[in-house]
Write a protein that holds these residues in place. Sequence first.
Motif, PDB file in Angstrom:
ATOM      1  N   ARG A 150       0.821  -1.297   0.075  1.00 51.27           N
ATOM      2  CA  ARG A 150      -0.002  -0.028  -0.149  1.00 51.27           C
ATOM      3  C   ARG A 150       0.897   1.387  -0.048  1.00 51.27           C
ATOM      4  O   ARG A 150       2.079   1.236   0.523  1.00 51.27           O
ATOM      5  CB  ARG A 150      -0.957  -0.095   1.256  1.00 51.27           C
ATOM      6  CG  ARG A 150      -2.015   1.043   1.245  1.00 51.27           C
ATOM      7  CD  ARG A 150      -2.906   0.914   2.360  1.00 51.27           C
ATOM      8  NE  ARG A 150      -3.600  -0.487   1.987  1.00 51.27           N
ATOM      9  CZ  ARG A 150      -4.505  -0.921   2.730  1.00 51.27           C
ATOM     10  NH1 ARG A 150      -4.849  -0.501   3.868  1.00 51.27           N
ATOM     11  NH2 ARG A 150      -5.081  -2.205   2.368  1.00 51.27           N
ATOM     12  N   ARG A 165      -4.254  10.579  -0.343  1.00 50.48           N
ATOM     13  CA  ARG A 165      -4.759   9.240  -0.708  1.00 50.48           C
ATOM     14  C   ARG A 165      -3.857   7.925  -0.177  1.00 50.48           C
ATOM     15  O   ARG A 165      -2.609   8.213  -0.210  1.00 50.48           O
ATOM     16  CB  ARG A 165      -4.805   9.414  -2.218  1.00 50.48           C
ATOM     17  CG  ARG A 165      -5.530  10.332  -2.681  1.00 50.48           C
ATOM     18  CD  ARG A 165      -7.155  10.271  -2.315  1.00 50.48           C
ATOM     19  NE  ARG A 165      -7.916  11.524  -3.218  1.00 50.48           N
ATOM     20  CZ  ARG A 165      -8.617  11.032  -4.350  1.00 50.48           C
ATOM     21  NH1 ARG A 165      -8.673   9.880  -4.548  1.00 50.48           N
ATOM     22  NH2 ARG A 165      -9.312  12.267  -4.718  1.00 50.48           N
ATOM     23  N   SER A 166      -4.568   6.978   0.238  1.00 51.98           N
ATOM     24  CA  SER A 166      -3.788   5.804   0.757  1.00 51.98           C
ATOM     25  C   SER A 166      -4.530   4.871  -0.498  1.00 51.98           C
ATOM     26  O   SER A 166      -5.640   4.742  -0.421  1.00 51.98           O
ATOM     27  CB  SER A 166      -4.280   5.351   2.141  1.00 51.98           C
ATOM     28  OG  SER A 166      -3.565   4.033   2.342  1.00 51.98           O
ATOM     29  N   VAL A 167      -3.856   4.198  -1.180  1.00 56.88           N
ATOM     30  CA  VAL A 167      -4.357   3.277  -2.083  1.00 56.88           C
ATOM     31  C   VAL A 167      -3.352   1.916  -2.320  1.00 56.88           C
ATOM     32  O   VAL A 167      -2.179   1.624  -1.906  1.00 56.88           O
ATOM     33  CB  VAL A 167      -4.150   4.055  -3.585  1.00 56.88           C
ATOM     34  CG1 VAL A 167      -4.851   5.404  -3.431  1.00 56.88           C
ATOM     35  CG2 VAL A 167      -2.782   4.061  -3.999  1.00 56.88           C
ATOM     36  N   ASP A 168      -4.155   0.945  -3.031  1.00 62.03           N
ATOM     37  CA  ASP A 168      -3.390  -0.191  -3.358  1.00 62.03           C
ATOM     38  C   ASP A 168      -3.081  -0.200  -4.681  1.00 62.03           C
ATOM     39  O   ASP A 168      -3.932  -0.204  -5.567  1.00 62.03           O
ATOM     40  CB  ASP A 168      -4.123  -1.458  -3.032  1.00 62.03           C
ATOM     41  CG  ASP A 168      -4.690  -1.707  -1.751  1.00 62.03           C
ATOM     42  OD1 ASP A 168      -3.809  -1.051  -0.637  1.00 62.03           O
ATOM     43  OD2 ASP A 168      -5.724  -2.325  -1.352  1.00 62.03           O
ATOM     44  N   TYR A 184      -6.646   1.152  -6.202  1.00 61.81           N
ATOM     45  CA  TYR A 184      -7.904   0.969  -5.273  1.00 61.81           C
ATOM     46  C   TYR A 184      -7.847   2.055  -4.390  1.00 61.81           C
ATOM     47  O   TYR A 184      -6.737   1.952  -3.393  1.00 61.81           O
ATOM     48  CB  TYR A 184      -8.222  -0.458  -4.701  1.00 61.81           C
ATOM     49  CG  TYR A 184      -9.191  -0.370  -3.740  1.00 61.81           C
ATOM     50  CD1 TYR A 184     -10.653  -0.480  -4.453  1.00 61.81           C
ATOM     51  CD2 TYR A 184      -9.130  -0.247  -2.343  1.00 61.81           C
ATOM     52  CE1 TYR A 184     -11.837  -0.895  -3.566  1.00 61.81           C
ATOM     53  CE2 TYR A 184     -10.431  -0.172  -1.825  1.00 61.81           C
ATOM     54  CZ  TYR A 184     -11.586  -0.395  -2.242  1.00 61.81           C
ATOM     55  OH  TYR A 184     -12.788  -0.375  -1.457  1.00 61.81           O
ATOM     56  N   CYS A 185      -8.666   2.938  -4.257  1.00 67.70           N
ATOM     57  CA  CYS A 185      -8.523   4.081  -3.372  1.00 67.70           C
ATOM     58  C   CYS A 185      -9.375   3.792  -2.166  1.00 67.70           C
ATOM     59  O   CYS A 185     -10.553   3.620  -2.147  1.00 67.70           O
ATOM     60  CB  CYS A 185      -8.944   5.576  -4.124  1.00 67.70           C
ATOM     61  SG  CYS A 185      -9.125   6.857  -2.889  1.00 67.70           S
ATOM     62  N   HIS A 186      -8.569   3.979  -0.936  1.00 66.92           N
ATOM     63  CA  HIS A 186      -9.473   3.696   0.312  1.00 66.92           C
ATOM     64  C   HIS A 186     -10.264   4.971   0.808  1.00 66.92           C
ATOM     65  O   HIS A 186     -11.177   4.652   1.224  1.00 66.92           O
ATOM     66  CB  HIS A 186      -8.050   3.218   1.254  1.00 66.92           C
ATOM     67  CG  HIS A 186      -7.822   1.925   1.161  1.00 66.92           C
ATOM     68  ND1 HIS A 186      -8.517   0.746   1.605  1.00 66.92           N
ATOM     69  CD2 HIS A 186      -6.696   1.634   0.639  1.00 66.92           C
ATOM     70  CE1 HIS A 186      -7.599  -0.355   1.125  1.00 66.92           C
ATOM     71  NE2 HIS A 186      -6.431   0.229   0.557  1.00 66.92           N
ATOM     72  N   ALA A 189     -13.175   4.246  -1.576  1.00 66.03           N
ATOM     73  CA  ALA A 189     -13.719   3.063  -1.562  1.00 66.03           C
ATOM     74  C   ALA A 189     -13.931   2.489  -2.721  1.00 66.03           C
ATOM     75  O   ALA A 189     -15.137   1.806  -3.059  1.00 66.03           O
ATOM     76  CB  ALA A 189     -14.759   2.796  -0.583  1.00 66.03           C
TER      77      ALA A 189
END
Length: 237
Positions: A150, A165-168, A184-186, A189
Motif C-alpha cells: 500500500r 490518498r492511501s491506495v493499493d 484501489y483508493c481507500h 472505497a
Amino acid sequence: MTRTHRLFQLMQALRLSTPPATAAALAQDLGVTPRTVYRDIDALRGLGAVIDGAAGFGYTLIEDAALPPLSFDSDELEALVLGLREVEAIGDPALRGAAGRALSKLRARLPESQAHRLRHAVLSAARFTPLPEPGVDVVALRQATWDERRIRFAYTDAEGRSTARSVDPLSIAYMQASHCLLAYCHLRADFRAFRLDRMRDLEVLDQSFRPNRVPMLRQYMAAMRAEEATHAEAATP
C-alpha cells in the motif's frame, strides 16, 4: 565500486558506445584511469567477451559473452524495435533508459546482418508532445506495485483540490495524455486512476495487499470495459 561492478559497467559502456570506443572516453564514463580500462578489457576478454581493438586505437564489442545467442526473423526484429522505441517515446525516465540499454544489448548479440536491420529498422515511434513528468519516483512506485505494498501520496485533481490518498497500486498505464496509476483508493472505497504528474510525496507503507493485485486489476479492467460498452451503446443512434 567493486571490480565485478566495474567490469559490468565497462561492458555496458562498450554496448552503448559508438565503436571504436577509446580507453580515455571509457575511463571518463566510468570515473577510472585509462590504465584500469586496459586491465579490465583484458579481464573481460578472459571471461569470453570478444572485444576488437587495442590501446591507442579504441575498442569494439564484437561478441557479448553475457548474453545468449539470439536469432529473430525480420518481422520479429521490427516488432522489437517498434516496442522499445515506443517505450523510449512514452516511458518514464528510468524506462526510457532501460529501453535504450535493451536495444544496445540486442545489437551486441545479433549476427551482423540482423544487427544492421536493427539499426536501420523501417518502423519507429516518436512523440512530438512530451508527456508531463511524474511528480513521484516511478521506480519506487513500480516496485511497490510489484511488491503489492500500500502507498500514500498527496494528490491534486483537475480543479486544483488537494487530498491525501492511501491506495493499493495495481498498474501503471501509459495513456495518450499522461501516465496514470490504476489503484484501489481507500478514501473513495473504489477503483481510481491517478495522473502521475499530479502525485506528490510518495510513501510506501508496510501494509501488504498480497496476493490480491492481479484479481483486483482484472476486476478494475472489467469495470472499465463495461463502462466503455455502456458509453458506446448510449452513443449509438
